[in-house]
Design a protein around this motif. Structure first.
Motif, short mmCIF file in Angstrom:
data_model
loop_
_atom_site.label_atom_id
_atom_site.label_comp_id
_atom_site.label_asym_id
_atom_site.label_seq_id
_atom_site.Cartn_x
_atom_site.Cartn_y
_atom_site.Cartn_z
N GLY A 245 0.62 -0.86 -0.22
CA GLY A 245 0.25 0.14 0.19
C GLY A 245 0.59 1.01 0.60
N ILE A 246 0.64 2.68 -0.46
CA ILE A 246 1.07 3.84 -0.45
C ILE A 246 0.03 4.52 0.13
N GLY A 794 -14.76 5.23 0.39
CA GLY A 794 -13.35 4.52 -0.76
C GLY A 794 -13.93 3.91 -1.94
N VAL A 795 -12.97 2.91 -2.57
CA VAL A 795 -13.89 1.75 -3.51
C VAL A 795 -12.49 1.06 -3.39
N SER A 796 -13.72 -0.15 -3.67
CA SER A 796 -13.15 -1.64 -3.93
C SER A 796 -13.48 -2.46 -4.59
N TYR A 797 -12.52 -3.05 -5.57
CA TYR A 797 -12.59 -4.26 -6.47
C TYR A 797 -11.59 -5.97 -5.98
N ARG A 798 -12.79 -6.45 -6.31
CA ARG A 798 -11.44 -8.07 -5.94
C ARG A 798 -12.11 -8.88 -7.75
N MET A 799 -10.54 -9.33 -8.15
CA MET A 799 -10.50 -9.73 -9.08
C MET A 799 -9.96 -10.86 -8.60
N LEU A 800 -10.54 -12.38 -9.29
CA LEU A 800 -11.00 -14.13 -9.81
C LEU A 800 -9.63 -13.88 -9.80
N LEU A 801 -8.88 -14.71 -9.69
CA LEU A 801 -8.08 -15.33 -10.53
C LEU A 801 -7.58 -16.55 -10.85
N PHE A 811 -8.12 -4.66 -4.99
CA PHE A 811 -7.38 -3.66 -5.06
C PHE A 811 -8.45 -2.24 -4.12
N ARG A 812 -8.23 -1.89 -3.51
CA ARG A 812 -8.79 -0.72 -2.48
C ARG A 812 -7.95 0.87 -2.34
N PHE A 813 -9.21 1.72 -3.10
CA PHE A 813 -8.71 3.34 -2.82
C PHE A 813 -9.36 3.85 -1.44
N ASN A 814 -9.17 4.26 -0.51
CA ASN A 814 -9.94 5.63 -0.03
C ASN A 814 -9.03 6.65 0.32
N SER A 860 -4.01 0.12 -1.94
CA SER A 860 -3.06 -0.75 -1.38
C SER A 860 -3.99 -1.96 -2.67
N LEU A 861 -2.93 -2.86 -3.13
CA LEU A 861 -2.65 -3.87 -3.57
C LEU A 861 -2.97 -5.06 -2.63
N ARG A 862 -3.43 -5.95 -3.28
CA ARG A 862 -3.75 -7.51 -1.57
C ARG A 862 -4.00 -9.12 -3.43
#
Length: 865
Positions: A245-246, A794-801, A811-814, A860-862
């Motif tokens: 995260g940054i 904030g906005v979140s997005y989960r990409m399934l792999l 992905f999360r941005f606040n 942040s990326l997780r």
């Protein structure tokens, strides 16, 4: 013919009705066991479904003899559950989809006093791991609680880990904080220093704040409430994650975790490591730290489960104290006067550094179907302190403050060049250096709880809480600024004096083992030991629509102090003080139906004073004003709930007598002044309303309102001391009717969380604060600060792999304070504005304040595998 069709249709409908079966169940949070209202249950391959009610329960009619239920809830991992016929599928736990270490073996469940442990309701709010990880970012973990009623967090601009949280207007030493059932408030003063616990947001499964009397069974007496931090334990499955995260002001954080899974022989391990660093929001508030977490689990058999956990969060951060409003106006809103430059290099006067490893061993024993025993044995070792000036502080040295309001360390070094033989004298304020006030401790404890179901309606708990704590306090030199040493001729045990020239690095890691020996210490040097023993019990009866409970505890604390600086060796040990305290609370609830429930609770506490309030002037003299504090709490509430809406109203009245509160301020030269108010009574009453609704399966709405009336009663004895604990003044003051400051008495908030695309959601929260008064202890007339409102989003997005292997990328941005509101979050002085005074929004600009942070952000990326 028409009649025949009608008869046939009726027959088919009747046959279909008789062929249908009813499936029931309960859906809960897999981490905290809280019910999940509004969870979706759909028969796979059909559109037939249902949603859970406020208690997480559902009922669904199905025509199929077997199939699969798809159970989903926004923010949680979807779960498929097979069914073969009608009936109950039991309790289904959903795991948060942003969990840090995956599914966990829950240990210490008999010790962690969550609200679900008791059927009688309390005023409670729970924050799950998904929300913690999404919204903390670069902030303190306290910021996860800001969208709950009667909670106020201030000091965000003071530096990493320097926030403070107040519940129902009571300071942190009057709220009980627990880590997996282990008390973590400071044993000496009851306070919380969040920089020591910066790793909680990394390892937390959930946080539950219980306002007021709460459900804690321990022998503790919290006035404002109880906050339970529930951490992860050993993971059941193999896997891990990597996150990065940054954020604003060059903040970066990286975290990695891995789990072996639990093998056939019952062993497993989970490990997590993280590193963070940043410049801080205010100027001169740099910080850096790490978190480590190691959990080893062993399931001996179905009856015995063990888990060993060790965690710590070594860190340092440079600090910003309150400044005059006029100084912010002159030097900018990010001004901090605690640092400057020496030979062109940055140097701060105020740095906090600390390392507090915590270890615990949990044992859960399921004795039989009706009884169980949970025990935790824990230990912690704290090392570190905070830096400041020694001898003559820069503010008293000619030309040592620049035109920018910073410290000119070169001018300080020039002053030291004129000191005879380069030897300063601290007690005479002759020479100038940077010192560290060291606070080392070791703490061992045990908490155990036995639970027994006498019958289906009656349950009791019995337990014990044992602790022993030893603290060591002294000062040591950090930077001599060109001097050769200091003459410490003031010590009673060194009447001939001695020269101290050794310096020690203010580092969290090195402080574990590298600190001053007794003949290298300056200013003061004392130890203290606190032993605590308590027993507690609870009895609860629940049947049909009502429940009743009673809880009680009794405890004893002993205190002793050794002062090696102010007394000779023969006289260094103080009188041993023993204090006994107790509490008792009880209540009941009545459910009119599944939608309407009422409750009422009452409690009385006789709480022992903290160690720091027993001995006067940081010496061995016993404070004659100190006695047990008396707390009487009354509360009542009402809940209304449906499958997609619930509302809760709580009202309370808390009387707190014979209490002691300490506060601090800074003078014109940056020196800290400590103020102690004794013998004061506070009366807090108010009402809290919380709402949440799910009008659509992918939309959640929340809201809260709290209105408080918090006032002082009677007289106050006020004592001011300087940084060296010397008494500056004592005064008796009528404070009756004065407003309690430090937290907003009126707050409200609104929020939403909307999944507008599959696995992508947008959330926002707005909160408003009013009736916030200066934080100056007990006074008759207190200044009210300007009201303000804050918007976070904030906005979140989960990409399934991959498919069905659990891999994903989140992905999360606040953005916090989206509207860049300029506001005062805390004021530590009380100077009224008079004719001719400069003012800011009606406030005298001579007052010392913290301004809140402006717009901040984090991303942040997780990756989970």
């Amino acid at each position: 013919m028409r009649r025949m069709y009608m008869v046939l249709a009726a027959f088919l409908m009747t046959a279909l009705a008789f062929s249908q079966e009813t499936i029931t169940g309960t859906i809960v949070d897999g981490e905290t066991s809280d019910p999940l209202p509004g969870a979706s249950i759909v028969v796979k391959g059909t559109t037939k479904g249902a949603t859970t009610d406020f208690d997480g329960k559902f009922s669904l009619n199905v025509a199929e003899g077997s199939g699969t239920l798809v159970i989903s809830y926004m923010g949680y991992v979807t779960k498929n559950v097979a069914f073969k016929k009608g009936g109950s599928i039991g309790t289904i736990a959903l795991a948060p989809d942003a969990e840090q270490l995956g599914e966990v073996i829950v240990v210490g469940s008999g010790l962690i006093d969550l609200a679900t442990d008791r059927q009688t309701p309390i005023a409670v709010s729970t924050i799950g791991v998904a929300e913690i990880q999404a919204k903390v970012g670069s902030q303190d973990v306290t910021m996860t609680l800001v969208n709950t009623p009667s909670v106020y967090v201030a000091g965000q601009s003071g530096g990493f880990g320097d926030t403070e949280i107040r519940v129902r207007g009571f300071e942190q030493d009057n709220t009980a904080f627990l880590l997996n059932g282990q008390p973590i408030n400071g044993m000496e003063d009851g306070k919380m220093y969040w920089s020591n616990w910066s790793g909680i947001s990394d390892i937390a499964n959930g946080i539950q704040i219980q306002r007021g009397l709460g459900s804690s069974k321990l022998a503790i007496s919290s006035v404002g409430g109880t906050v339970n931090f529930v951490t992860k334990t050993t993971d059941m499955r193999e896997g891990g994650f990597v996150s990065a995260g940054i954020a604003n002001d060059n903040y970066i954080k990286t975290t990695v975790g891995y789990n072996t899974g639990v093998g056939e022989k019952g062993f497993g391990a989970s490990v997590m490591l993280s590193h963070w660093q940043g410049d801080g929001y205010s100027n001169g508030t740099f910080g850096e730290g790490q978190t480590y977490f190691i959990s080893l689990g062993y399931k001996l058999n179905d009856a015995h489960n063990f888990n060993f956990l060790i965690t710590g969060a070594p860190q340092y951060h440079d600090q910003h104290y309150t400044e005059r409003i006029s100084e912010y106006q002159e030097y900018g809103m990010l001004y901090n006067g605690n640092y400057g430059y020496l030979n062109g290099e940055y140097l701060t006067q105020r740095r906090n550094y600390y390392h507090k490893p915590v270890a615990n061993l949990n044992w859960d024993w399921t004795i039989d179907d009706t009884s169980s025993l949970s025990t935790v044995l824990y230990a912690s070792w704290g090392r570190g302190g905070g830096t400041g000036s020694y001898g003559n502080s820069p503010g008293y040295i000619s030309n040592s403050i620049t035109d920018q309001g910073l410290i000119d360390w070169d001018a300080v070094a020039d002053y030291n060049d004129g000191i005879t033989d380069g030897i300063g004298v601290g007690s005479s304020y002759y020479g100038s250096a940077i010192r560290a006030s060291v606070n080392n401790h070791k703490w061992f404890g045990l908490v155990t709880n036995y639970s027994k179901e006498i019958n289906e309606n009656l349950t009791y708990n019995l337990g014990a809480d044992l602790r022993t704590y030893t603290g060591s306090h002294f000062r040591q030199l950090v930077n001599l600024l060109g001097l050769n040493g200091f003459d410490e001729s003031a010590s009673e045990q060194y009447p001939d004096g001695y020269i101290v020239s050794s310096t020690f690095k203010p580092s969290a890691w090195s402080s574990l083992f590298d600190y001053a020996d007794e003949d290298e210490r300056i200013a003061y040097d004392y130890d203290e030991r606190i032993n605590y023993g308590g027993v507690f019990g609870q009895l609860e009866y629940a049947k049909d629509a009502y429940s009743l409970f009673v809880q009680g505890s009794v405890s004893n604390q002993s205190h002793v102090r050794w002062d090696r600086y102010q007394y000779t060796e023969a006289e260094e040990e103080s009188e041993t003080i023993n204090n006994t305290g107790y509490n008792i609370k009880g209540g009941g609830s009545y459910a009119i139906n599944n939608q309407n429930k009422f409750y009422v609770n009452a409690g009385y506490y006789s709480r022992q004073p903290y160690h720091d309030n027993i001995y006067l002037n940081y010496a061995n003299d016993v404070n004659p004003l100190t006695e047990n504090e008396k707390i009487l709490g009354l509360e009542a509430g009402y809940t209304f709930s449906t499958s997609n809406f619930n509302a809760r109203l709580d009202v309370y009245r808390t009387s707190w007598k014979d209490r002691v509160v300490s506060s601090s301020d800074t003078d014109d030269f940056g020196a800290i002044i400590y103020e102690t108010d004794e013998g004061v009574e506070q009366l807090h009453s108010g009402a809290e309303l919380s709402l949440d609704a799910r009008p659509l399966p992918n939309l959640k709405l929340t809201g809260f309102l709290s209105v408080g009336d918090w006032k002082y009663v009677g007289d106050a004895v006020t004592t001011e001391r300087d940084e060296d604990r010397n008494v500056l003044s004592t005064d008796v003051e009528d404070v009756d009717g004065g407003e309690v400051g430090g937290a907003a008495q009126t707050t409200f908030g609104l929020g939403f969380d909307y999944e507008f695309i599959e696995r992508m959601s947008l959330d926002a929260n707005y909160r408003y604060y009013d009736k916030l008064y200066a934080d100056v202890g007990a006074v008759k007339s207190n200044i009210e600060l300007p009201s303000f409102g804050l918007l976070d989003a904030g906005v979140s997005y989960r990409m399934l792999l991959g498919k069905n292997d659990g891999k994903s990328l989140l992905f999360r941005f606040n953005v916090n304070n989206v509207l860049n509101e300029e506001y005062i979050s805390k004021m530590t002085s009380n100077y009224e504005a008079e004719a001719g005074d400069e003012t800011y929004k009606g406030i005298n600009t001579s007052n010392y304040v913290y301004f809140g942070n402006g717009t901040t952000w984090n991303f942040s990326l997780r990756y989970k595998f």
